[in-house]
Design an enzyme around this catalytic site. Structure first.
Site, PDB file in Angstrom:
ATOM      1  N   GLU A  96       0.781  -1.251   0.000  1.00  0.00           N
ATOM      2  CA  GLU A  96       0.000   0.000   0.000  1.00  0.00           C
ATOM      3  C   GLU A  96       0.808   1.294   0.000  1.00  0.00           C
ATOM      4  OE1 GLU A  96      -2.574  -0.363   3.376  1.00  0.00           O
ATOM      5  OE2 GLU A  96      -3.741  -1.982   2.497  1.00  0.00           O
ATOM      6  N   GLU A 106      -6.618 -10.699  -1.033  1.00  0.00           N
ATOM      7  CA  GLU A 106      -7.490 -10.415   0.117  1.00  0.00           C
ATOM      8  C   GLU A 106      -8.945 -10.297  -0.331  1.00  0.00           C
ATOM      9  OE1 GLU A 106      -5.992  -7.144   2.468  1.00  0.00           O
ATOM     10  OE2 GLU A 106      -3.906  -7.693   2.110  1.00  0.00           O
TER      11      GLU A 106
HETATM   12  C1  GLA Z   1      -5.336  -4.313   4.278  1.00  0.00           C
HETATM   13  C2  GLA Z   1      -4.144  -5.118   4.744  1.00  0.00           C
HETATM   14  C3  GLA Z   1      -4.567  -6.366   5.469  1.00  0.00           C
HETATM   15  C4  GLA Z   1      -5.695  -6.107   6.445  1.00  0.00           C
HETATM   16  C5  GLA Z   1      -6.831  -5.424   5.754  1.00  0.00           C
HETATM   17  C6  GLA Z   1      -7.950  -5.151   6.740  1.00  0.00           C
HETATM   18  O1  GLA Z   1      -5.908  -4.830   3.171  1.00  0.00           O
HETATM   19  O2  GLA Z   1      -3.282  -5.499   3.705  1.00  0.00           O
HETATM   20  O3  GLA Z   1      -3.476  -6.861   6.165  1.00  0.00           O
HETATM   21  O4  GLA Z   1      -5.222  -5.328   7.507  1.00  0.00           O
HETATM   22  O5  GLA Z   1      -6.355  -4.207   5.254  1.00  0.00           O
HETATM   23  O6  GLA Z   1      -8.212  -6.198   7.577  1.00  0.00           O
END
Ligand code: GLA
Length: 634
Positions: A337, A454
């Protein structure tokens, strides 16, 4: 045999309904066997010695002036502080990594809030307190309903305790510590990881407490072949501040204790792991960037921070190699990020409130130039075969996609990066599938691997129609992913059941709270070949044989050649269905017959003594890893 047509076809409500009817499902049920760990009604003067006073000043006794059931209860008087009260030690009765419930009836003599809380001590000796449930008594008995708890392997001195806001006496009755109800997962729906095995891994993310219920472990065993630790490998979880200070200014020390429960589970069940995450602006304490790791220390210079970064990355890989060389860390998110949606770096600054664009990395480096160093060090210290990823959210925002692609191409030229992680935190209304596909196309063009890291897709509409819309969206996203399957090596969901998601209020996952599959589950398997054997399952491992995992499937006849202790329904695996089979046999053995082999398999407690409720309990305890092998009690 694989079908020729790989692309999934979603047929709406009708298609899902037809598919569901083709795939009979065993609905999740509570297993009707004894879950008792410790219960007391405090009658006959018993059990009071199991409780101690938190303040050391309390008087704990059985009294008969008030009781919720029977004629007596436990009274705690002489409390001098709000936090004084009765505590019950869990370590010697409960196992780490297993989910339990605590319930009780409580009262005070006048208006008061009574808290049920939990305490544990971590490896650094620090005590942690969590409130589990609060109720208000106005002099009457109030129920604290079954409240779930679990703890991880790295902690000790784990207590549950009652406290209230003033010096009032606390009464407790009908205290129960039980193994949490085990929901039977649907064992005869197809396994996601098997259906997708020709294309990519199917993963999930879990935190330690999410993994505690046996049902979650069963669900993972069946459907997922990759695990991401939700929090437990992030810098704030593994940085050991005291050890770092002791090691000097340059050499941050790590401690993997908080990751232990999950990593042991991955090791014992041979589940590959995505490491997450080395360099991130979030969940990384500000003191990591400051002189002497002090909250009020000077911010480090760029050069000093580079030394710290290199040593941190080195120490993480070394600790993992030392403690978990038998866990397959097949991928690591090196950097997470760093790009804003408009393609610019984050703002320089300490970690702000959630949603903040600040990055301490940018504060020290002035820009995103730290990313190349992070990959350089990760490449230097990662074991061979471990692939390195850049990971981001909103990765389909066009300027962000371009920023990621430019960076990825540069790192690729230097031979430092293997892939791009698309977090894919989506909503049924945004982004549109075509926007998502455009990002997939651009990332695929780099020639790098892609992992969906994710995935979850929220819905505000929780009606049946809302979940069908969610299923359609999931199906379309999976269609897009399948179009790029040659560039994709893993699709990881961010969680297992809706209730455990970080976005639980918008039900973003494939499974309901009771572990049944949602329409979204069926929509992403629609059109994929369903193997003949849908019950292929990883047999529960015992702690005594933690490195051996036996993969059994109903196609394998070897099970009929000998006794498979616990396999009461003789289907070749020991699972919750066997607990149900034994329990119903015991409850009503006229109508619930076990076959000749089943009877032999089921006799796991005091072998030769016939089938009793103890046999059902033993199988359940085996599955919950409370006993480590079957038979027991010989
Ligand atoms: C981001 C992070 C994850 C997690 C999510 C929220 O996507 O990469 O590690 O913290 O936020 O749970």
């Amino acid at each position: 045999m694989k079908k020729n047509k790989l692309k999934k076809v979603f047929c709406g409500v009708l298609g899902t309904a037809m598919l569901c009817s083709m795939l009979p499902s065993v609905y999740a049920v509570d297993v009707p066997v004894d879950r008792t760990v410790f219960v007391s009604d405090f009658e006959d003067g018993k059990d009071v010695s199991e409780f101690t006073g938190r303040g050391g000043v309390e008087k704990i006794e059985i009294v008969t002036n008030s009781a919720h059931s029977g004629t007596s209860s436990m009274r705690v008087s002489g409390r001098e502080k709000n936090w004084n009260g009765p505590q019950f030690l869990l370590d010697n009765k409960c196992k780490a990594g297993v989910e339990y419930t605590v319930s009780a009836w409580v009262r005070t003599e006048w208006y008061n809030q009574i808290n049920l809380s939990m305490e544990y001590t971590d490896t650094a000796g620090e005590r942690h307190y969590t409130n589990l449930k609060s109720v208000v008594s106005q002099g009457e008995w109030v129920e604290i309903p079954e409240t779930k708890l679990s703890f991880s392997e790295d902690v000790k001195n784990v207590y549950v305790y009652f406290e209230c806001n003033d010096k009032a006496d606390i009464y407790v009755d009908d205290f129960a510590l039980l193994v949490a109800p085990v929901h039977q997962i649907e064992s005869d729906i197809p396994s996601l990881k098997e259906l997708y095995s020709p294309y990519f891994k199917i993963g999930t993310a879990v935190t330690t407490s999410e993994l505690a219920p046996q049902s979650t472990k069963d669900l993972i065993d069946k459907h997922f072949n990759s695990i991401t630790l939700g929090n437990e490998l992030k810098p704030d979880a593994i940085l050991d501040r005291n050890a770092s200070i002791a090691a000097g200014n340059d050499n941050p020390q790590v401690n993997l204790a908080s990751a232990k429960s999950i990593l042991n589970y991955c090791r014992d069940n041979k589940i590959p792991v995505r490491g997450h995450v080395l360099v991130w602006h979030s969940q990384t304490p500000d003191w990591f960037f400051k002189e002497n790791y002090a909250d009020d220390g000077e911010w480090l210079s760029k050069d000093a921070m580079l030394v710290r970064m290199e040593n941190y990355i080195k120490n993480v890989f070394e600790a993992i190699e030392k403690e978990y060389s038998d866990v397959d860390f097949y991928a690591w998110d090196v950097v997470n990020e760093i790009w804003l949606d408009d393609g610019n770096p984050r703002q320089p600054g300490e970690q702000g409130s959630s949603g903040s664009n600040n990055s301490a990395w940018v504060k020290i480096f002035g820009d995103n130039s730290f990313v190349d160093y992070a990959f350089e060090y990760a490449r230097k210290y990662a074991p061979e075969g471990c692939k390195l990823y850049y990971n981001d959210f909103n990765e389909y925002m066009p300027q962000k996609t371009d920023a990621i692609v430019a960076m990825a191409n540069r790192l690729k030229e230097k031979g430092l990066i293997d892939g791009i992680g698309m977090q894919s935190h989506l909503d049924v209304n945004f982004p549109g599938v075509s926007a998502y596909k455009k990002a997939l196309a651009k990332f695929a063009e780099t020639g790098l691997d892609i992992q969906v890291t994710e995935l979850d897709a929220t819905t505000s509409d929780k009606s049946e129609a809302g979940f069908e819309t969610q299923a359609k969206y999931y199906s379309d996203i999976m269609d897009a992913i399948m179009e790029y399957k040659d560039s994709i090596s893993a699709v990881v969901f961010w969680g297992t059941t809706d209730d455990k998601s970080w976005r639980a209020s918008k039900s973003p996952l494939l499974f309901n709270e009771d572990y049944t599959a949602k329409p979204a589950f069926y929509s992403i398997i629609d059109g994929l070949d369903v193997p003949d054997t849908t019950t292929s399952t990883v047999a529960p491992t015992t702690e005594a044989s933690t490195t051996e995992t036996t993969v059994v499937s109903s196609e394998e006849p070897t099970k009929s050649e000998g006794v498979l202790y616990g396999d009461a329904n003789d289907d070749g695996v020991v699972d919750v269905a066997d607990v149900v089979a034994v329990a119903s046999y015991v409850g009503d053995n006229e109508n619930n017959k076990l076959g000749e082999k089943g009877l032999k398999n089921a006799d796991v407690h005091a072998v030769g003594n016939g089938i009793t409720a103890d046999d059902a309990l033993a199988v359940q305890q085996y599955l919950a890893k409370i006993v480590t092998s079957l038979p027991v009690g010989e």
